[in-house]
Design a protein around this motif. Structure first.
Motif, PDB file in Angstrom:
ATOM      1  N   ASN A  24       0.806  -1.216   0.000  1.00 60.65           N
ATOM      2  CA  ASN A  24       0.000   0.000   0.000  1.00 60.65           C
ATOM      3  C   ASN A  24       0.844   1.275   0.000  1.00 60.65           C
ATOM      4  OD1 ASN A  24      -3.031  -0.727   0.236  1.00 60.65           O
ATOM      5  ND2 ASN A  24      -1.943  -2.209   1.502  1.00 60.65           N
ATOM      6  N   GLY A  25       2.142   1.128  -0.227  1.00 65.19           N
ATOM      7  CA  GLY A  25       3.021   2.282  -0.359  1.00 65.19           C
ATOM      8  C   GLY A  25       3.184   3.103   0.899  1.00 65.19           C
ATOM      9  N   VAL A  26       3.012   2.468   2.053  1.00 66.15           N
ATOM     10  CA  VAL A  26       3.153   3.174   3.328  1.00 66.15           C
ATOM     11  C   VAL A  26       4.619   3.114   3.758  1.00 66.15           C
ATOM     12  CG1 VAL A  26       2.472   3.215   5.761  1.00 66.15           C
ATOM     13  CG2 VAL A  26       0.803   2.553   3.994  1.00 66.15           C
ATOM     14  N   PRO A  27       5.255   4.264   3.928  1.00 71.39           N
ATOM     15  CA  PRO A  27       6.644   4.244   4.386  1.00 71.39           C
ATOM     16  C   PRO A  27       6.733   3.707   5.812  1.00 71.39           C
ATOM     17  CG  PRO A  27       5.846   6.513   4.226  1.00 71.39           C
ATOM     18  CD  PRO A  27       4.742   5.618   3.747  1.00 71.39           C
ATOM     19  N   PHE A  28       7.667   2.782   6.018  1.00 76.29           N
ATOM     20  CA  PHE A  28       7.811   2.209   7.355  1.00 76.29           C
ATOM     21  C   PHE A  28       9.268   1.909   7.654  1.00 76.29           C
ATOM     22  CE2 PHE A  28       7.003  -1.351   4.499  1.00 76.29           C
ATOM     23  CZ  PHE A  28       7.927  -2.308   4.891  1.00 76.29           C
ATOM     24  N   GLU A  29       9.531   1.833   8.944  1.00 80.05           N
ATOM     25  CA  GLU A  29      10.856   1.488   9.466  1.00 80.05           C
ATOM     26  C   GLU A  29      10.686   0.251  10.324  1.00 80.05           C
ATOM     27  OE1 GLU A  29      13.970   3.198  12.817  1.00 80.05           O
ATOM     28  OE2 GLU A  29      12.533   4.575  11.908  1.00 80.05           O
ATOM     29  N   ILE A  30      11.502  -0.752  10.076  1.00 78.92           N
ATOM     30  CA  ILE A  30      11.433  -1.997  10.846  1.00 78.92           C
ATOM     31  C   ILE A  30      12.350  -1.892  12.059  1.00 78.92           C
ATOM     32  CG2 ILE A  30      11.907  -4.472  10.835  1.00 78.92           C
ATOM     33  CD1 ILE A  30      11.362  -4.401   7.796  1.00 78.92           C
ATOM     34  N   ILE A  31      11.815  -2.209  13.213  1.00 80.72           N
ATOM     35  CA  ILE A  31      12.615  -2.326  14.426  1.00 80.72           C
ATOM     36  C   ILE A  31      12.498  -3.783  14.856  1.00 80.72           C
ATOM     37  CG2 ILE A  31      12.907  -1.584  16.815  1.00 80.72           C
ATOM     38  CD1 ILE A  31      11.558   1.096  15.886  1.00 80.72           C
ATOM     39  N   ASN A  32      13.546  -4.540  14.601  1.00 76.45           N
ATOM     40  CA  ASN A  32      13.535  -5.967  14.923  1.00 76.45           C
ATOM     41  C   ASN A  32      13.785  -6.130  16.416  1.00 76.45           C
ATOM     42  OD1 ASN A  32      14.217  -8.704  15.353  1.00 76.45           O
ATOM     43  ND2 ASN A  32      14.689  -8.914  13.180  1.00 76.45           N
ATOM     44  N   ILE A  33      12.712  -6.416  17.146  1.00 72.03           N
ATOM     45  CA  ILE A  33      12.806  -6.444  18.609  1.00 72.03           C
ATOM     46  C   ILE A  33      13.534  -7.673  19.141  1.00 72.03           C
ATOM     47  CG2 ILE A  33      10.813  -4.951  18.967  1.00 72.03           C
ATOM     48  CD1 ILE A  33       9.172  -7.474  19.639  1.00 72.03           C
ATOM     49  N   VAL A  34      13.764  -8.668  18.285  1.00 68.84           N
ATOM     50  CA  VAL A  34      14.525  -9.839  18.721  1.00 68.84           C
ATOM     51  C   VAL A  34      16.019  -9.566  18.595  1.00 68.84           C
ATOM     52  CG1 VAL A  34      15.001 -12.279  18.266  1.00 68.84           C
ATOM     53  CG2 VAL A  34      12.658 -11.439  18.194  1.00 68.84           C
ATOM     54  N   GLU A  35      16.428  -8.998  17.458  1.00 72.00           N
ATOM     55  CA  GLU A  35      17.844  -8.693  17.243  1.00 72.00           C
ATOM     56  C   GLU A  35      18.308  -7.477  18.038  1.00 72.00           C
ATOM     57  OE1 GLU A  35      18.514  -8.339  13.054  1.00 72.00           O
ATOM     58  OE2 GLU A  35      17.883 -10.404  12.661  1.00 72.00           O
ATOM     59  N   ASN A  86      13.473 -10.714  27.340  1.00 72.94           N
ATOM     60  CA  ASN A  86      12.843 -11.798  26.568  1.00 72.94           C
ATOM     61  C   ASN A  86      11.878 -11.207  25.545  1.00 72.94           C
ATOM     62  OD1 ASN A  86      13.691 -14.329  28.256  1.00 72.94           O
ATOM     63  ND2 ASN A  86      12.962 -12.821  29.741  1.00 72.94           N
ATOM     64  N   PRO A  87      12.405 -10.565  24.495  1.00 68.92           N
ATOM     65  CA  PRO A  87      11.535  -9.848  23.558  1.00 68.92           C
ATOM     66  C   PRO A  87      10.538 -10.732  22.815  1.00 68.92           C
ATOM     67  CG  PRO A  87      13.780  -9.958  22.730  1.00 68.92           C
ATOM     68  CD  PRO A  87      13.815 -10.453  24.141  1.00 68.92           C
ATOM     69  N   SER A  88      10.762 -12.035  22.784  1.00 69.04           N
ATOM     70  CA  SER A  88       9.792 -12.912  22.120  1.00 69.04           C
ATOM     71  C   SER A  88       8.456 -12.927  22.859  1.00 69.04           C
ATOM     72  CB  SER A  88      10.338 -14.337  22.002  1.00 69.04           C
ATOM     73  OG  SER A  88      10.431 -14.950  23.272  1.00 69.04           O
ATOM     74  N   LEU A  89       8.449 -12.448  24.099  1.00 71.50           N
ATOM     75  CA  LEU A  89       7.215 -12.407  24.885  1.00 71.50           C
ATOM     76  C   LEU A  89       6.349 -11.169  24.593  1.00 71.50           C
ATOM     77  CD1 LEU A  89       8.467 -13.631  28.383  1.00 71.50           C
ATOM     78  CD2 LEU A  89       7.059 -14.880  26.736  1.00 71.50           C
ATOM     79  N   ILE A  90       6.850 -10.278  23.744  1.00 71.67           N
ATOM     80  CA  ILE A  90       6.100  -9.060  23.418  1.00 71.67           C
ATOM     81  C   ILE A  90       5.186  -9.333  22.226  1.00 71.67           C
ATOM     82  CG2 ILE A  90       6.273  -6.668  22.618  1.00 71.67           C
ATOM     83  CD1 ILE A  90       8.986  -6.506  24.057  1.00 71.67           C
ATOM     84  N   GLN A  91       3.907  -8.956  22.368  1.00 67.23           N
ATOM     85  CA  GLN A  91       2.972  -9.053  21.255  1.00 67.23           C
ATOM     86  C   GLN A  91       3.537  -8.293  20.064  1.00 67.23           C
ATOM     87  OE1 GLN A  91       0.170 -10.732  21.083  1.00 67.23           O
ATOM     88  NE2 GLN A  91      -0.520 -11.010  23.159  1.00 67.23           N
ATOM     89  N   ARG A  92       3.306  -8.800  18.876  1.00 68.34           N
ATOM     90  CA  ARG A  92       3.786  -8.116  17.679  1.00 68.34           C
ATOM     91  C   ARG A  92       2.879  -8.442  16.519  1.00 68.34           C
ATOM     92  NH1 ARG A  92       6.865 -12.786  19.529  1.00 68.34           N
ATOM     93  NH2 ARG A  92       6.593 -14.338  17.927  1.00 68.34           N
TER      94      ARG A  92
END
Length: 116
Positions: A24-35, A86-92
């Motif tokens: 949909n052409g929405v500009p976004f920035e990825i924040i990888n909460i695991v890495e 333990n970032p895997s415990l965060i809803q995403r």
């Protein structure tokens, strides 16, 4: 405005939201909460933007939660530390746009959020 996406690449829902934003052409920035796990302060900031308590973003279906935390009664402060470790415990995914944020599911809600 660029949408920040708190993302886990192993999560199908998180990947689906990235695909939706891209299509949909929405500009976004990825924040990888695991890495790159969020600090306690960063989690607090996200919670303020979500207008929710920490208990709202805990993945209670995660094996780590079930095995180690389900039968415990931790305070909000303790949960902030647990989630930062333990970032895997965060809803995403969690989408952040300026001073507001939302859980990126169901995906139908993402359309409303990005049009605001």
């Amino acid at each position: 405005m660029v949408v920040k996406v708190l993302h886990n690449g192993n999560c199908s829902k998180s990947n689906a939201v990235l695909e939706y934003l891209d299509e949909n052409g929405v500009p976004f920035e990825i924040i990888n909460i695991v890495e790159d796990p969020l600090s306690v302060l960063e989690i607090r900031t996200v919670l303020k933007k979500l207008n929710q308590s920490v208990f709202h973003i805990i993945r209670k279906t995660d094996k780590l939660y079930i095995d180690n935390y389900a039968d415990k009664n931790y305070s909000e402060e303790e949960w902030l530390k647990i989630l930062s470790e333990n970032p895997s415990l965060i809803q995403r995914p969690i989408l952040v746009k300026g001073s507001v944020a939302m859980l990126g599911r169901p995906i139908e809600n993402v359309k409303f959020f990005i049009e605001k």
